[in-house]
Design a protein around this motif. Structure first.
Motif, PDB file in Angstrom:
ATOM      1  N   GLU A   1      11.138  -3.129   5.641  1.00 50.87           N
ATOM      2  CA  GLU A   1      10.408  -3.081   4.365  1.00 50.87           C
ATOM      3  C   GLU A   1       9.915  -1.672   4.078  1.00 50.87           C
ATOM      4  OE1 GLU A   1       7.833  -6.495   3.145  1.00 50.87           O
ATOM      5  OE2 GLU A   1       8.024  -7.023   5.264  1.00 50.87           O
ATOM      6  N   MET A   2       9.396  -1.004   5.109  1.00 47.93           N
ATOM      7  CA  MET A   2       8.915   0.363   4.914  1.00 47.93           C
ATOM      8  C   MET A   2      10.065   1.305   4.583  1.00 47.93           C
ATOM      9  SD  MET A   2       5.905   0.894   7.765  1.00 47.93           S
ATOM     10  CE  MET A   2       6.825   0.251   9.155  1.00 47.93           C
ATOM     11  N   ALA A   3      11.220   1.080   5.217  1.00 44.31           N
ATOM     12  CA  ALA A   3      12.382   1.917   4.942  1.00 44.31           C
ATOM     13  C   ALA A   3      12.855   1.744   3.502  1.00 44.31           C
ATOM     14  CB  ALA A   3      13.507   1.593   5.922  1.00 44.31           C
ATOM     15  N   ASP A   4      12.793   0.538   2.987  1.00 45.52           N
ATOM     16  CA  ASP A   4      13.172   0.289   1.588  1.00 45.52           C
ATOM     17  C   ASP A   4      12.253   1.047   0.629  1.00 45.52           C
ATOM     18  OD1 ASP A   4      15.419  -1.339   1.845  1.00 45.52           O
ATOM     19  OD2 ASP A   4      14.212  -3.157   2.105  1.00 45.52           O
ATOM     20  N   VAL A   5      10.947   0.968   0.906  1.00 46.45           N
ATOM     21  CA  VAL A   5       9.983   1.681   0.070  1.00 46.45           C
ATOM     22  C   VAL A   5      10.265   3.182   0.101  1.00 46.45           C
ATOM     23  CG1 VAL A   5       7.546   2.333  -0.161  1.00 46.45           C
ATOM     24  CG2 VAL A   5       8.168  -0.056   0.281  1.00 46.45           C
ATOM     25  N   LEU A   6      10.481   3.693   1.307  1.00 48.50           N
ATOM     26  CA  LEU A   6      10.712   5.124   1.475  1.00 48.50           C
ATOM     27  C   LEU A   6      12.004   5.568   0.789  1.00 48.50           C
ATOM     28  CD1 LEU A   6       9.929   7.827   2.762  1.00 48.50           C
ATOM     29  CD2 LEU A   6      11.140   7.095   4.835  1.00 48.50           C
ATOM     30  N   LEU A   7      13.079   4.807   0.968  1.00 49.69           N
ATOM     31  CA  LEU A   7      14.363   5.191   0.381  1.00 49.69           C
ATOM     32  C   LEU A   7      14.288   5.230  -1.142  1.00 49.69           C
ATOM     33  CD1 LEU A   7      17.347   5.872   0.719  1.00 49.69           C
ATOM     34  CD2 LEU A   7      17.840   3.407   0.714  1.00 49.69           C
ATOM     35  N   ASN A   8      13.667   4.214  -1.730  1.00 49.57           N
ATOM     36  CA  ASN A   8      13.542   4.190  -3.193  1.00 49.57           C
ATOM     37  C   ASN A   8      12.745   5.385  -3.702  1.00 49.57           C
ATOM     38  OD1 ASN A   8      14.996   1.812  -3.436  1.00 49.57           O
ATOM     39  ND2 ASN A   8      13.171   0.511  -3.297  1.00 49.57           N
TER      40      ASN A   8
ATOM     41  N   GLN B   1       6.056  12.279   4.988  1.00 45.89           N
ATOM     42  CA  GLN B   1       6.664  12.676   6.262  1.00 45.89           C
ATOM     43  C   GLN B   1       6.179  11.782   7.407  1.00 45.89           C
ATOM     44  OE1 GLN B   1       4.848  14.945   8.841  1.00 45.89           O
ATOM     45  NE2 GLN B   1       6.615  14.541  10.173  1.00 45.89           N
ATOM     46  N   LEU B   2       4.893  11.394   7.382  1.00 39.13           N
ATOM     47  CA  LEU B   2       4.366  10.470   8.394  1.00 39.13           C
ATOM     48  C   LEU B   2       5.038   9.108   8.278  1.00 39.13           C
ATOM     49  CD1 LEU B   2       0.551  11.360   8.184  1.00 39.13           C
ATOM     50  CD2 LEU B   2       2.122  11.878  10.079  1.00 39.13           C
ATOM     51  N   LEU B   3       5.289   8.667   7.044  1.00 39.04           N
ATOM     52  CA  LEU B   3       5.985   7.395   6.847  1.00 39.04           C
ATOM     53  C   LEU B   3       7.413   7.488   7.392  1.00 39.04           C
ATOM     54  CD1 LEU B   3       6.282   4.547   5.733  1.00 39.04           C
ATOM     55  CD2 LEU B   3       6.713   5.541   3.464  1.00 39.04           C
ATOM     56  N   LEU B   4       8.067   8.594   7.162  1.00 43.79           N
ATOM     57  CA  LEU B   4       9.416   8.791   7.709  1.00 43.79           C
ATOM     58  C   LEU B   4       9.406   8.711   9.234  1.00 43.79           C
ATOM     59  CD1 LEU B   4      12.428   9.596   7.369  1.00 43.79           C
ATOM     60  CD2 LEU B   4      11.667  11.992   7.388  1.00 43.79           C
ATOM     61  N   ASP B   5       8.389   9.321   9.858  1.00 41.99           N
ATOM     62  CA  ASP B   5       8.291   9.260  11.321  1.00 41.99           C
ATOM     63  C   ASP B   5       8.161   7.825  11.806  1.00 41.99           C
ATOM     64  OD1 ASP B   5       8.442  11.995  11.393  1.00 41.99           O
ATOM     65  OD2 ASP B   5       6.282  12.310  11.632  1.00 41.99           O
TER      66      ASP B   5
ATOM     67  N   VAL C   1      17.909   7.741   6.211  1.00 41.81           N
ATOM     68  CA  VAL C   1      17.250   6.446   5.974  1.00 41.81           C
ATOM     69  C   VAL C   1      18.280   5.401   5.577  1.00 41.81           C
ATOM     70  CG1 VAL C   1      15.523   5.238   4.581  1.00 41.81           C
ATOM     71  CG2 VAL C   1      15.089   7.586   5.331  1.00 41.81           C
ATOM     72  N   GLU C   2      19.273   5.774   4.780  1.00 42.35           N
ATOM     73  CA  GLU C   2      20.339   4.823   4.413  1.00 42.35           C
ATOM     74  C   GLU C   2      21.098   4.356   5.656  1.00 42.35           C
ATOM     75  OE1 GLU C   2      21.673   6.039  -0.129  1.00 42.35           O
ATOM     76  OE2 GLU C   2      22.569   7.086   1.587  1.00 42.35           O
ATOM     77  N   SER C   3      21.416   5.293   6.542  1.00 38.34           N
ATOM     78  CA  SER C   3      22.122   4.925   7.780  1.00 38.34           C
ATOM     79  C   SER C   3      21.274   4.002   8.640  1.00 38.34           C
ATOM     80  CB  SER C   3      22.477   6.191   8.573  1.00 38.34           C
ATOM     81  OG  SER C   3      23.334   7.020   7.837  1.00 38.34           O
TER      82      SER C   3
ATOM     83  N   ALA D   1       0.827  -1.203   0.000  1.00 36.85           N
ATOM     84  CA  ALA D   1       0.000   0.000   0.000  1.00 36.85           C
ATOM     85  C   ALA D   1       0.863   1.255   0.000  1.00 36.85           C
ATOM     86  CB  ALA D   1      -0.933   0.001   1.203  1.00 36.85           C
ATOM     87  N   LEU D   2       1.928   1.246   0.794  1.00 34.03           N
ATOM     88  CA  LEU D   2       2.820   2.396   0.844  1.00 34.03           C
ATOM     89  C   LEU D   2       3.513   2.620  -0.499  1.00 34.03           C
ATOM     90  CD1 LEU D   2       4.433   1.697   4.348  1.00 34.03           C
ATOM     91  CD2 LEU D   2       2.685   3.414   3.815  1.00 34.03           C
ATOM     92  N   GLN D   3       3.901   1.513  -1.149  1.00 34.69           N
ATOM     93  CA  GLN D   3       4.548   1.627  -2.460  1.00 34.69           C
ATOM     94  C   GLN D   3       3.604   2.259  -3.473  1.00 34.69           C
ATOM     95  OE1 GLN D   3       7.929   0.489  -3.512  1.00 34.69           O
ATOM     96  NE2 GLN D   3       7.195   2.024  -4.974  1.00 34.69           N
TER      97      GLN D   3
END
Length: 576
Positions: free
Chosen positions: A506-513, A488-492, A569-571, A436-438
């Motif tokens: 998994e969420m971090a991967d989606v966000l970083l891409n 921004q909410l996803l980042l939080d 996010v990479e770190s 859903a996030l993607q």
């Protein structure tokens, strides 16, 4: 991206092979004055139909030509700044898109936004204050183009059905036909394979030079139109070309047809197998020629030669064969010069150096149709004449991803995942499923780069003529800002140590891409807006780098420059 790169390499390989096979020779092409012209047309270009100016209803020419001149005088016809092989170039022709309200047409990384044509009983031609979106002159011009569109819708159907009957009878009489002249069975198979591979290409072949209207679009499930029903052209691209102002016209490279105003290309972003109808208007008006049928055109030059020979014979027996030959050659050269003074459409079979090309002269007011699979299996170019020329090119464009209704639904789909607490006035994400996030981040990027930045890069140029898109784009920018809040909410959530570790990765991967892709695209658009070519445009036509905001803007949930967040996010991912 890999698939696109592979198809581009394959396209270059095929071009090199064909050029090597051709060597220094020119491929022959035929014009109406050449023997065998009509036979070539019938055998290899059967999907092309010519409608001479007399075929249009009384009064329509005058209304359409007046409309085209109105668009030019109002400054609505503008050169597009398009993207060809990672560099920006201006089109040689000036263009505007007229059509169904809320439709767009995308080619060479450029999205055109329609000026709506005004027709009886149709909504969507007023702004938010229920006022007409255009002034009366522009409304009348767009209405005239809609009338031409209505004529094409019915006439193309009739011509297609008539040609279908003719071909079916011919097929019955010649059921043992072999592959076309110069094409063995293996060549036919190779060409079919090449055509299939060619569908995957992203750009026009190199000789197009950014002047054709084409772009590879996402695959569509839209079925081809039913030729038995009414063809529904939904947009027309208005082109204006003045050879005297075109200082860098290229010579047609394969056949020696002359100067090209538009290079070899397929029209793309269209419903598969849908027809294309083109109205041609040369100005100042050319002398009206005697009406002839397609079959008559070929014999005109021969008859002139015969008449000259008869006259010469009557003068006495002193005329030599050499003199007759010189006179014949002189008449043929004169005929060729007359043809080259006209605007012409050139056609060739794609990836084929054996079948001769076709060059069809167009008198002012003539129309031509490309029907059946002609646009898929063939390429066409526009050969410049001596006078300025307008064209109105009517098409059935893909409406699965290129309409306002489509992108509004996509915005609604994304915003459904945003929950607002009415008591606390706080916001949160309803679903944290990676899929859903993607999907939401994909919509977010699509709205920003396929619509907002496209509009502010060039689409907003038409706001001074037509207000139709103003409010929809303002609303779209508000929706996009909410999507920035959702990112921004996803980042939080991703940076919250209390988030479950497995889901968090998994969420971090989606966000970083999403952030990495967004950062790259924003830089690309900034570079395009600040390019040397963009700087040459007057203020009312110059691209605007929008949305743009400073990193300290309190109204924006995230900074414009995402590099610092990307590093965070990479770190985070490295530590997981």
């Amino acid at each position: 991206m890999k698939r696109s790169d592979d198809s581009e390499r394959e396209k270059r390989r095929k071009r090199r092979r064909l050029i090597q096979e051709l060597g220094e020779q020119r491929i022959p092409y035929l014009s109406p004055a050449d023997p065998g012209f009509q036979e070539l047309w019938d055998s290899s270009y059967a999907g092309l139909a010519l409608r001479q100016s007399s075929a249009l209803p009384d009064g329509l020419h005058e209304r359409v030509q007046s409309a085209l001149i109105t668009l030019q005088r109002r400054g609505c016809l503008l050169r597009d700044l398009v993207r060809v092989r990672d560099r920006d170039v201006f089109t040689a022709v000036s263009r505007a898109l007229v059509g169904q309200p809320g439709y767009t047409y995308r080619y060479l990384d450029t999205r055109l936004f329609t000026i709506p044509w005004h027709c009886e009983g149709e909504e969507g031609q007023k702004d938010e204050k229920e006022k007409p979106c255009c002034d009366s002159d522009l409304r009348d011009a767009c209405k005239a183009l809609w009338e031409l569109n209505q004529f094409f819708c019915s006439d193309v159907k009739q011509q297609t059905n008539a040609r279908g009957v003719k071909r079916s009878r011919s097929d019955t009489e010649n059921s043992e036909d072999t592959p076309g002249e110069g094409m063995c069975e293996e060549s036919v198979k190779d060409r079919l394979l090449e055509e299939k591979q060619e569908k995957e290409k992203k750009e026009e072949e190199e000789e197009d030079s950014g002047q054709g209207c084409s772009h590879s679009s996402p695959p569509s499930s839209t079925p081809p139109p039913d030729v038995a029903g009414l063809v529904q052209f939904n947009i027309t691209i208005i082109n204006y070309m003045d050879p005297s102002a075109m200082t860098q016209l290229k010579e047609e490279p394969y056949y020696g047809m002359g100067k090209m105003a538009v290079g070899w290309h397929h029209d793309e972003d269209l419903v598969p197998l849908s027809p294309v109808a083109v109205y041609s208007y040369s100005c100042p008006a050319e002398p009206k020629k005697e009406e002839v049928t397609e079959k008559d055109v070929e014999g005109q030059s021969k008859e002139k030669v015969k008449e000259k020979e008869t006259e010469t014979e009557g003068e006495g027996e002193g005329t030599s064969k050499e003199e007759l030959k010189e006179e014949r050659e002189g008449l043929e050269k004169e005929e060729v010069q007359k043809e080259k003074a006209c605007w012409r459409v050139g056609l060739k079979v794609a990836w084929d150096i054996h079948t001769p090309g076709l060059a069809l002269p167009l008198q002012s007011g003539d129309c031509y149709y490309m029907t059946a699979d002609l646009n898929r299996t063939h390429q066409h170019c526009v050969l410049a004449g001596e006078t300025a020329r307008f064209s109105s090119t009517h098409r059935v464009v893909q409406c699965c991803t290129g309409t306002l209704d489509y992108i509004k639904k996509r915005c609604s789909e994304a915003l459904e995942n945003l929950h607002t607490d009415p008591e606390k006035n706080t916001k949160s994400l309803k679903s944290l499923l990676p899929s859903a996030l993607q999907r939401i981040e994909d919509i977010h990027s699509e709205v920003e780069f396929e619509w907002l930045r496209q509009y502010w890069f060039q689409g907003r140029r038409y706001a001074r003529f037509c207000s139709w898109w103003t409010k929809p784009m303002e609303q779209m920018e508000k929706d996009w800002k909410e999507m920035e809040r959702m990112t921004q909410l996803l980042l939080d959530v991703v940076e919250d140590e209390n988030t479950a570790q497995e889901n968090r990765r998994e969420m971090a991967d989606v966000l970083l891409n999403a952030l990495t892709d967004r950062q790259q695209h924003r830089q690309t658009w900034r570079d395009r807006c600040q390019s040397s070519l963009a700087q040459t445009l007057p203020a009312e036509e110059a691209p605007a780098d929008r949305p743009y905001w400073s990193n300290e803007d309190p109204d924006m949930p995230l900074p414009f420059d995402l590099s610092e967040i990307i590093n965070r996010v990479e770190s985070l991912l490295w530590r997981m």
